[in-house]
Enzyme design. Structure first.
Site, PDB file in Angstrom:
ATOM      1  N   CYS A   2       0.818  -1.206   0.000  1.00 56.54           N
ATOM      2  CA  CYS A   2       0.000   0.000   0.000  1.00 56.54           C
ATOM      3  C   CYS A   2       0.858   1.264   0.000  1.00 56.54           C
ATOM      4  O   CYS A   2       1.757   1.414   0.815  1.00 56.54           O
ATOM      5  CB  CYS A   2      -0.955   0.045   1.176  1.00 56.54           C
ATOM      6  SG  CYS A   2      -2.092  -1.322   1.227  1.00 56.54           S
ATOM      7  N   ARG A  27       4.483  -0.134  -4.521  1.00 61.13           N
ATOM      8  CA  ARG A  27       4.161  -0.662  -3.189  1.00 61.13           C
ATOM      9  C   ARG A  27       2.932  -1.561  -3.200  1.00 61.13           C
ATOM     10  O   ARG A  27       2.652  -2.249  -2.223  1.00 61.13           O
ATOM     11  CB  ARG A  27       3.932   0.499  -2.217  1.00 61.13           C
ATOM     12  CG  ARG A  27       5.129   1.407  -2.076  1.00 61.13           C
ATOM     13  CD  ARG A  27       4.819   2.512  -1.100  1.00 61.13           C
ATOM     14  NE  ARG A  27       4.655   1.982   0.228  1.00 61.13           N
ATOM     15  CZ  ARG A  27       5.628   1.827   1.110  1.00 61.13           C
ATOM     16  NH1 ARG A  27       6.843   2.184   0.796  1.00 61.13           N
ATOM     17  NH2 ARG A  27       5.393   1.344   2.296  1.00 61.13           N
ATOM     18  N   TRP A  76      -2.224  -3.051  -1.796  1.00 61.74           N
ATOM     19  CA  TRP A  76      -1.829  -4.456  -1.885  1.00 61.74           C
ATOM     20  C   TRP A  76      -2.786  -5.181  -0.945  1.00 61.74           C
ATOM     21  O   TRP A  76      -2.762  -4.967   0.268  1.00 61.74           O
ATOM     22  CB  TRP A  76      -0.380  -4.634  -1.437  1.00 61.74           C
ATOM     23  CG  TRP A  76       0.127  -6.031  -1.614  1.00 61.74           C
ATOM     24  CD1 TRP A  76       0.597  -6.589  -2.766  1.00 61.74           C
ATOM     25  CD2 TRP A  76       0.216  -7.053  -0.614  1.00 61.74           C
ATOM     26  NE1 TRP A  76       0.975  -7.892  -2.547  1.00 61.74           N
ATOM     27  CE2 TRP A  76       0.757  -8.209  -1.234  1.00 61.74           C
ATOM     28  CE3 TRP A  76      -0.103  -7.111   0.747  1.00 61.74           C
ATOM     29  CZ2 TRP A  76       0.981  -9.394  -0.548  1.00 61.74           C
ATOM     30  CZ3 TRP A  76       0.117  -8.298   1.431  1.00 61.74           C
ATOM     31  CH2 TRP A  76       0.650  -9.422   0.782  1.00 61.74           C
ATOM     32  N   ASN A 102      -2.505   1.716   5.491  1.00 67.12           N
ATOM     33  CA  ASN A 102      -1.499   0.716   5.137  1.00 67.12           C
ATOM     34  C   ASN A 102      -1.205  -0.077   6.408  1.00 67.12           C
ATOM     35  O   ASN A 102      -0.950   0.517   7.456  1.00 67.12           O
ATOM     36  CB  ASN A 102      -0.221   1.414   4.649  1.00 67.12           C
ATOM     37  CG  ASN A 102       0.923   0.442   4.407  1.00 67.12           C
ATOM     38  OD1 ASN A 102       0.687  -0.721   4.108  1.00 67.12           O
ATOM     39  ND2 ASN A 102       2.141   0.922   4.540  1.00 67.12           N
ATOM     40  N   GLY A 103      -1.256  -1.412   6.326  1.00 66.67           N
ATOM     41  CA  GLY A 103      -0.987  -2.224   7.514  1.00 66.67           C
ATOM     42  C   GLY A 103      -2.134  -3.184   7.763  1.00 66.67           C
ATOM     43  O   GLY A 103      -2.970  -3.414   6.882  1.00 66.67           O
ATOM     44  N   GLU A 484      19.642 -16.434  -5.361  1.00 65.84           N
ATOM     45  CA  GLU A 484      19.126 -15.163  -5.859  1.00 65.84           C
ATOM     46  C   GLU A 484      18.677 -15.290  -7.318  1.00 65.84           C
ATOM     47  O   GLU A 484      17.641 -14.745  -7.713  1.00 65.84           O
ATOM     48  CB  GLU A 484      20.212 -14.073  -5.698  1.00 65.84           C
ATOM     49  CG  GLU A 484      19.890 -12.722  -6.297  1.00 65.84           C
ATOM     50  CD  GLU A 484      18.666 -12.030  -5.705  1.00 65.84           C
ATOM     51  OE1 GLU A 484      18.025 -12.581  -4.805  1.00 65.84           O
ATOM     52  OE2 GLU A 484      18.326 -10.934  -6.191  1.00 65.84           O
ATOM     53  N   LYS A 488      14.829 -14.501  -8.519  1.00 68.56           N
ATOM     54  CA  LYS A 488      14.495 -13.534  -9.576  1.00 68.56           C
ATOM     55  C   LYS A 488      13.582 -14.184 -10.617  1.00 68.56           C
ATOM     56  O   LYS A 488      12.610 -13.589 -11.053  1.00 68.56           O
ATOM     57  CB  LYS A 488      15.757 -13.012 -10.273  1.00 68.56           C
ATOM     58  CG  LYS A 488      16.609 -12.061  -9.467  1.00 68.56           C
ATOM     59  CD  LYS A 488      16.061 -10.645  -9.377  1.00 68.56           C
ATOM     60  CE  LYS A 488      15.319 -10.419  -8.105  1.00 68.56           C
ATOM     61  NZ  LYS A 488      15.995 -10.136  -6.900  1.00 68.56           N
ATOM     62  N   GLU A 491      10.075 -14.889  -9.238  1.00 63.84           N
ATOM     63  CA  GLU A 491       9.383 -13.662  -8.894  1.00 63.84           C
ATOM     64  C   GLU A 491       8.811 -12.935 -10.114  1.00 63.84           C
ATOM     65  O   GLU A 491       7.666 -12.485 -10.086  1.00 63.84           O
ATOM     66  CB  GLU A 491      10.430 -12.780  -8.195  1.00 63.84           C
ATOM     67  CG  GLU A 491       9.948 -11.484  -7.670  1.00 63.84           C
ATOM     68  CD  GLU A 491      11.045 -10.748  -6.908  1.00 63.84           C
ATOM     69  OE1 GLU A 491      12.245 -10.968  -7.166  1.00 63.84           O
ATOM     70  OE2 GLU A 491      10.682  -9.919  -6.068  1.00 63.84           O
ATOM     71  N   HIS A 507      22.870 -35.257  -2.777  1.00 60.10           N
ATOM     72  CA  HIS A 507      22.064 -35.659  -1.613  1.00 60.10           C
ATOM     73  C   HIS A 507      20.570 -35.605  -1.918  1.00 60.10           C
ATOM     74  O   HIS A 507      19.753 -35.652  -1.008  1.00 60.10           O
ATOM     75  CB  HIS A 507      22.404 -34.764  -0.416  1.00 60.10           C
ATOM     76  CG  HIS A 507      23.838 -34.879   0.014  1.00 60.10           C
ATOM     77  ND1 HIS A 507      24.338 -35.988   0.664  1.00 60.10           N
ATOM     78  CD2 HIS A 507      24.886 -34.044  -0.162  1.00 60.10           C
ATOM     79  CE1 HIS A 507      25.635 -35.823   0.898  1.00 60.10           C
ATOM     80  NE2 HIS A 507      25.996 -34.649   0.398  1.00 60.10           N
ATOM     81  N   LYS A 610       6.561  -4.051  -3.451  1.00 58.57           N
ATOM     82  CA  LYS A 610       7.969  -3.751  -3.216  1.00 58.57           C
ATOM     83  C   LYS A 610       8.330  -3.788  -1.737  1.00 58.57           C
ATOM     84  O   LYS A 610       9.347  -4.307  -1.341  1.00 58.57           O
ATOM     85  CB  LYS A 610       8.267  -2.371  -3.809  1.00 58.57           C
ATOM     86  CG  LYS A 610       9.697  -1.898  -3.621  1.00 58.57           C
ATOM     87  CD  LYS A 610      10.605  -2.608  -4.575  1.00 58.57           C
ATOM     88  CE  LYS A 610      12.050  -2.196  -4.442  1.00 58.57           C
ATOM     89  NZ  LYS A 610      12.930  -3.228  -5.017  1.00 58.57           N
TER      90      LYS A 610
HETATM   91  O1  M6R Z   1      13.064  -3.924   1.490  1.00 61.97           O
HETATM   92  P1  M6R Z   1      13.722  -5.216   1.885  1.00 61.97           P
HETATM   93  O2  M6R Z   1      15.117  -5.329   1.356  1.00 61.97           O
HETATM   94  O3  M6R Z   1      13.644  -5.492   3.350  1.00 61.97           O
HETATM   95  O4  M6R Z   1      12.859  -6.336   1.166  1.00 61.97           O
HETATM   96  C1  M6R Z   1      13.106  -7.685   1.429  1.00 61.97           C
HETATM   97  C2  M6R Z   1      12.406  -8.566   0.426  1.00 61.97           C
HETATM   98  O5  M6R Z   1      11.024  -8.392   0.501  1.00 61.97           O
HETATM   99  C3  M6R Z   1      12.863  -8.268  -1.004  1.00 61.97           C
HETATM  100  O6  M6R Z   1      14.244  -8.400  -1.151  1.00 61.97           O
HETATM  101  C4  M6R Z   1      12.167  -9.202  -2.007  1.00 61.97           C
HETATM  102  O7  M6R Z   1      12.581 -10.520  -1.805  1.00 61.97           O
HETATM  103  C5  M6R Z   1      12.451  -8.733  -3.423  1.00 61.97           C
HETATM  104  N1  M6R Z   1      11.217  -8.539  -4.130  1.00 61.97           N
HETATM  105  C6  M6R Z   1      13.296  -9.676  -4.189  1.00 61.97           C
HETATM  106  O8  M6R Z   1      13.549  -9.219  -5.479  1.00 61.97           O
END
Ligand code: M6R
Length: 615
Positions: A2, A27, A76, A102-103, A484, A488, A491, A507, A610
């Site tokens: 949000c 957001r 969101w 927001n929250g 990572e 990516k 995501e 394993h 985000k």
């Molecule tokens: O703002 P932050 O770095 O605390 O966010 C942590 C994760 O939510 C963030 O890195 C998320 O995994 C990303 N969307 C990955 O690309």
């Protein structure tokens, strides 16, 4: 989660609100809405499910009677699906008051029962509507929006940023925050509120923090901040370090593409002013120097991509500073009775500095007496303020939901901390430290070279757009990069992907290999003294023998991988701990190009936001 914007001043408020929402849309993008007070004193609202352009199209087709006071929201969804009815603002006081949130209001069921008993009707499935109705009732009782806010926030449990306007108080926006972000923008004859500075940076770079459990009332010529009891509090003003153009897409196809291209600058800017003559220069950490020197353990807390940067931080801290280091997902740490010795240094890593899971973990550690150091990218962030000390990365605003440039900046910041610890504790010679710092400073140029292979990676990605599963293997510092790379791809390209430690393959995971399975392998340098290179090359042979299609990321001149890899992406030579900072970009670009080839929205992947400000 949000995005929130509020405005009072001398401009048409819809322009300011929509401009702010565009910058905050990262957001959350399940729905958007605005409420404005028109000159005739009427409160006018409009809200639409879907991305912000649904709302702007609607406003273009059917104009809203505008004024110079208003609030806007991009959602969101948590409680209730992404529908017009659940979109914010929500109304109270018979439609005279509008509120955005927001929250999560954790006690909303109990409050809802009370409001229903009072005869209220609900028009949404949200937790937010209870706050709007309660505030409406309190306004009717007190006739003052700020006072009404105090009474309402005292009744709410959970996390919230709330903003509200009432048509009987034109020229006033009131906000309150607990564990959710809110910042003030200070203008001339106008003032702003936003989830972060992006909401108003187009209009002013003068900003002011709002602490936990505080209420803010903005008018065109004044800003008043109090605690929840109405007592004045100290405030801190700051200058936003970037301008609106830094958060523009420019000529790039996506924010993600732009942000990957900015990685060399993100590293250079994070190092700038922090390296002296062969030594670290981290004055930000002076206040916790004793704790750094005496720490018997380092615990790194983070989520998502920031967690993977923490894994790299662990390798550096153990190798250079000789201090045992652990990394934990913040949400797992917080709720399992963790043991913290008095000598534990807790380092949190967060791009936004607002991730609720990380914030809660930091607070928990702080309450138990730990020294807390935060590594954040966002000025004024809550986690930085809640910590004993903060080291800001200077990656600039990151808008794409997929974190890219923030990741490399986080790793660099962690490496600086590791070297600083090494200096304080004498665990590494001055010559070695000077050499490590030189290697850090050489990274931007090397990374720029890696980025030159973007087109080749794009071709590779386009050739795989029908892929349903991709595996990523790495060992030692290559392992976090494998994780990572997989994150990516999941995501933004919605492709099933897993990252494995290459040594773990035998394993279990090797049974996933079948003919044609795409596997990226992060290959350590053959110059590496701990001889991992031949082991990883053997792993490649093992999966190749079972039909895998192997894409190796290997350093220039490593010919040993050639007979076994279907494709090789090259990275320049660097020391072992620095290789991951070069190996990650090809994987980021691959995920981005594959998502684009599938016609997906690279910057705003489904279901995500985000900044994750709910637990
Ligand atoms: O703002 P932050 O770095 O605390 O966010 C942590 C994760 O939510 C963030 O890195 C998320 O995994 C990303 N969307 C990955 O690309």
């Amino acid at each position: 989660m949000c995005g929130i914007v509020g405005y009072v001043g001398n401009k048409p408020s819809l322009d300011v609100l929509i401009g702010g929402l565009k910058r905050l849309e990262y957001r959350g993008y399940d729905s958007a809405g605005v409420a404005v007070i028109a000159p005739d004193g009427s409160l006018n609202t409009r809200k639409r499910a879907g991305k912000l352009n649904r709302l702007t199209d609607d406003l273009a087709a059917d104009a809203l009677h505008d004024g110079t006071t208003g609030i806007g929201h991009t959602r969101w969804a948590t409680h209730g699906g992404p529908t017009d009815g659940n979109a914010h603002p929500h109304l109270g006081d018979d439609g005279k008051l509008a509120l955005i949130h927001n929250g999560i209001i954790e006690n909303f069921s109990e409050l809802k029962a009370e409001l229903l008993a009072r005869g209220h009707e609900f028009t949404s499935e949200t937790d937010t509507e209870v706050a709007a109705l309660l505030l409406g009732d309190e306004y009717r009782r007190t006739g003052n929006l700020t006072v009404a806010f105090r009474d309402v926030v005292a009744r709410l449990h959970g996390a919230f940023t709330l903003l509200a306007v009432h048509q009987d108080e034109p020229g006033v926006v009131v906000g309150a925050r607990r564990n959710s972000p809110l910042v003030i923008g200070l203008g001339e004859g106008e003032n702003f509120l936003g989830s972060d500075v992006a909401a108003f940076v187009e209009h002013t770079r003068r900003a002011m923090e709002i602490g936990q459990d505080q209420i803010v009332t903005i008018r065109p010529d004044s800003v008043t901040v109090t605690d929840f009891d109405g007592e004045p509090v100290e405030t801190r003003e700051f200058e936003v370090a970037w301008d609106a153009s830094a958060a523009e897409k420019g000529g790039w196809s996506s924010f993600m593409a732009k942000e990957i291209s900015e990685e060399p600058d993100a590293i250079a800017n994070t190092l700038r002013g922090r390296i002296g003559d062969g030594v670290t220069d981290l004055s930000e950490l002076d206040s916790i120097a004793a704790a750094l020197k005496d720490a018997d353990r380092v615990l790194i807390l983070a989520c998502g991509t920031a967690y993977y940067s923490g894994l790299l931080g662990k390798y550096a801290i153990e190798k250079w500073a000789g201090v045992p280091a652990d990394v934990e997902l913040a949400h797992e740490f917080r709720y399992r009775d963790p043991v913290l010795s008095p000598g534990t240094l807790v380092i949190s890593v967060s791009q936004s500095g607002e991730t609720m899971d990380t914030l809660m973990a930091v607070k928990y550690a702080k309450e138990r007496g730990a020294t807390t150091l935060s590594i954040c990218n966002t000025q004024g962030a809550t986690i930085a303020r809640e910590s004993s000390a903060a080291l800001f990365t200077h990656a600039g605003p990151e808008v794409a939901v997929a974190s890219t440039k923030a990741f490399v900046a986080q790793v660099v910041a962690l490496y600086l901390v590791a070297l600083h610890l090494a200096e304080l504790r004498g665990s590494r010679s001055p010559e070695e430290i000077a050499d490590d710092l030189d290697q850090l400073q050489a990274l931007p140029a090397k990374l720029s070279k890696v980025l030159e292979s973007g087109e080749r990676i794009a071709d590779l990605a386009r050739g795989m757009s029908d892929t349903r599963s991709v595996l990523f293997l790495g060992r030692n510092v290559g392992y976090p990069i494998a994780l990572e790379g997989a994150l990516k791809l999941k995501e933004i390209a919605y492709i099933h992907a897993e990252g494995f430690a290459a040594g773990e393959l035998k394993h279990g995971p090797i049974s996933l290999i079948e003919p044609g399975q795409r596997v990226f392998v992060v290959v350590p340098s053959p110059r590496d003294s701990n001889s991992l290179h031949p082991k990883v090359v053997s792993n490649i042979q093992e999966i190749r023998a079972r039909g895998a299609h192997v894409i190796a990321i290997a350093e220039e001149g490593d010919v040993a991988v050639l007979p076994f890899a279907d494709d090789v992406l090259r990275i320049p030579l660097a020391g072992p701990l620095f290789e991951p900072l070069l190996a990650v970009a090809p994987l980021q670009i691959f995920a981005m190009e594959l998502a684009a080839a599938k016609g997906l929205d690279v910057d705003q992947p489904r279901n995500l936001a985000k900044s994750v400000t709910v637990e």
